[in-house]
Design a protein around this motif. Structure first.
Motif, mmCIF file in Angstrom:
data_model
loop_
_atom_site.group_PDB
_atom_site.id
_atom_site.type_symbol
_atom_site.label_atom_id
_atom_site.label_comp_id
_atom_site.label_asym_id
_atom_site.label_seq_id
_atom_site.Cartn_x
_atom_site.Cartn_y
_atom_site.Cartn_z
ATOM 1 N N PRO A 48 -6.171 6.025 4.902
ATOM 2 C CA PRO A 48 -5.700 6.371 3.557
ATOM 3 C C PRO A 48 -4.442 7.221 3.558
ATOM 4 O O PRO A 48 -3.623 7.128 2.652
ATOM 5 C CB PRO A 48 -6.890 7.108 2.943
ATOM 6 C CG PRO A 48 -7.655 7.633 4.111
ATOM 7 C CD PRO A 48 -7.482 6.614 5.194
ATOM 8 N N GLU A 50 -1.908 6.958 5.610
ATOM 9 C CA GLU A 50 -0.781 6.042 5.786
ATOM 10 C C GLU A 50 -0.437 5.343 4.479
ATOM 11 O O GLU A 50 0.724 5.075 4.185
ATOM 12 C CB GLU A 50 -1.119 5.000 6.864
ATOM 13 C CG GLU A 50 -1.185 5.554 8.268
ATOM 14 C CD GLU A 50 0.171 6.051 8.760
ATOM 15 O OE1 GLU A 50 1.195 5.427 8.409
ATOM 16 O OE2 GLU A 50 0.207 7.066 9.477
ATOM 17 N N TRP A 51 -1.449 5.050 3.687
ATOM 18 C CA TRP A 51 -1.235 4.360 2.408
ATOM 19 C C TRP A 51 -0.330 5.182 1.495
ATOM 20 O O TRP A 51 0.488 4.617 0.760
ATOM 21 C CB TRP A 51 -2.589 4.109 1.755
ATOM 22 C CG TRP A 51 -2.549 3.359 0.467
ATOM 23 C CD1 TRP A 51 -2.297 2.021 0.292
ATOM 24 C CD2 TRP A 51 -2.784 3.895 -0.841
ATOM 25 N NE1 TRP A 51 -2.368 1.693 -1.048
ATOM 26 C CE2 TRP A 51 -2.661 2.830 -1.757
ATOM 27 C CE3 TRP A 51 -3.093 5.162 -1.320
ATOM 28 C CZ2 TRP A 51 -2.834 3.002 -3.133
ATOM 29 C CZ3 TRP A 51 -3.268 5.335 -2.691
ATOM 30 C CH2 TRP A 51 -3.131 4.271 -3.575
ATOM 31 N N LYS A 54 3.561 4.789 0.968
ATOM 32 C CA LYS A 54 4.164 3.770 0.105
ATOM 33 C C LYS A 54 4.761 4.362 -1.169
ATOM 34 O O LYS A 54 5.497 3.683 -1.883
ATOM 35 C CB LYS A 54 3.117 2.716 -0.264
ATOM 36 C CG LYS A 54 2.580 1.922 0.917
ATOM 37 C CD LYS A 54 1.529 0.915 0.464
ATOM 38 C CE LYS A 54 0.960 0.126 1.630
ATOM 39 N NZ LYS A 54 -0.067 -0.856 1.179
ATOM 40 N N MET A 164 0.453 1.743 -7.619
ATOM 41 C CA MET A 164 -0.563 1.912 -6.590
ATOM 42 C C MET A 164 -1.903 2.283 -7.231
ATOM 43 O O MET A 164 -1.949 3.052 -8.187
ATOM 44 C CB MET A 164 -0.138 2.997 -5.600
ATOM 45 C CG MET A 164 1.170 2.676 -4.874
ATOM 46 S SD MET A 164 1.815 4.060 -3.880
ATOM 47 C CE MET A 164 0.541 4.199 -2.622
ATOM 48 N N CYS A 166 -6.083 3.255 -6.172
ATOM 49 C CA CYS A 166 -7.087 3.523 -5.150
ATOM 50 C C CYS A 166 -8.426 3.809 -5.832
ATOM 51 O O CYS A 166 -8.479 4.091 -7.029
ATOM 52 C CB CYS A 166 -6.673 4.686 -4.254
ATOM 53 S SG CYS A 166 -6.437 6.271 -5.093
ATOM 54 N N GLN A 203 -6.740 0.550 -2.529
ATOM 55 C CA GLN A 203 -7.114 1.294 -1.327
ATOM 56 C C GLN A 203 -8.378 2.115 -1.574
ATOM 57 O O GLN A 203 -8.468 2.855 -2.569
ATOM 58 C CB GLN A 203 -5.980 2.239 -0.922
ATOM 59 C CG GLN A 203 -6.294 3.167 0.236
ATOM 60 C CD GLN A 203 -6.471 2.422 1.546
ATOM 61 O OE1 GLN A 203 -5.689 1.546 1.891
ATOM 62 N NE2 GLN A 203 -7.498 2.785 2.290
#
Length: 227
Positions: A48, A50-51, A54, A164, A166, A203
């Motif tokens: 998460p 690394e996500w 973005k 994005m 999640c 995510q």
């Protein structure tokens, strides 16, 4: 089968009592025995942290989607893109993130799970066209009448624009237990089913509150989008 709305009320009552007693004691409740709220499998769910790399652009915002709230956790995401475009900012120079958590988690799930677990009834999400509890996810690829106004982008189109989304793993764990209790199923089996039914590009994060913190650490302004 236990009435889903009753099961949800049981959850909310337990959550309030647990929070008052010890902060996190509700998560040890035997109603969701078989799931582990401490586990987060990066190999399966992705990293998460690394996500969050973005996130891009001059203008950045994170919406706290803690409740369904007439689909506003999605609508405000679209409104951010609309208003910034009107002010001259292209999609490429901004990021809007919606953290889908607590009782809004159904927005992150496929239609098949809405039908199987009657998520519209469980979370009291209404179909604006029929006035009845929704039987599908109306905010992913919306049809005419699914939003309060025409022309609002759903999750899939917003993702294409760079938005994005999640979803809270902690909430998936906890609600899996209450869905399982209402349907006389195994909690872990329901949890795995929910995980498998998370929509493409959304995510899974350890918790929604964790994600809200990370988003702000990455330059996103916070806006509450719940009820």
């Amino acid at each position: 089968m236990k009435n889903m709305s009753n099961s949800r009320r049981d959850f909310l009552g337990a959550l309030a009592l647990g929070a008052a007693a010890s902060g996190l004691s509700v998560f040890g409740n035997p109603l969701h025995a078989g799931t582990s709220v401490a586990d987060f499998d990066k190999k399966t769910l992705g990293d998460p942290k690394e996500w969050f790399n973005k996130i891009k652009g001059t203008h950045r915002v994170v919406y706290d989607g803690s409740t369904p709230h007439d689909s506003f956790p999605i609508i405000w995401n679209w409104a951010f893109y609309l208003s910034n475009n009107q002010a001259g900012t292209p999609d490429e120079d901004m990021t809007a993130m919606t953290v889908i958590r607590h009782s809004a988690i159904a927005f992150a799930l496929k239609d098949s799970l809405w039908a199987k677990y009657k998520l519209g009834a469980f979370f009291d999400i209404k179909d604006l066209t029929t006035g009845e509890h929704a039987v599908r996810n109306m905010v992913y690829e919306p049809k005419d009448g699914d939003f309060i106004l025409p022309g609002i982008d759903g999750i899939k189109r917003l993702q294409e624009r760079g938005a994005m989304f999640c979803v809270c793993n902690l909430a998936l764990n906890v609600y899996a237990g209450f869905l399982a209790k209402g349907m006389e199923m195994e909690a872990d089996a329901v949890y795995q089913d929910l995980l498998a039914g998370v929509l493409p590009g959304i995510q899974v994060v350890p918790s929604g509150v964790w994600a809200l913190t990370l988003a702000q650490e990455n330059g996103c302004g916070y806006i509450f989008a719940g009820g």
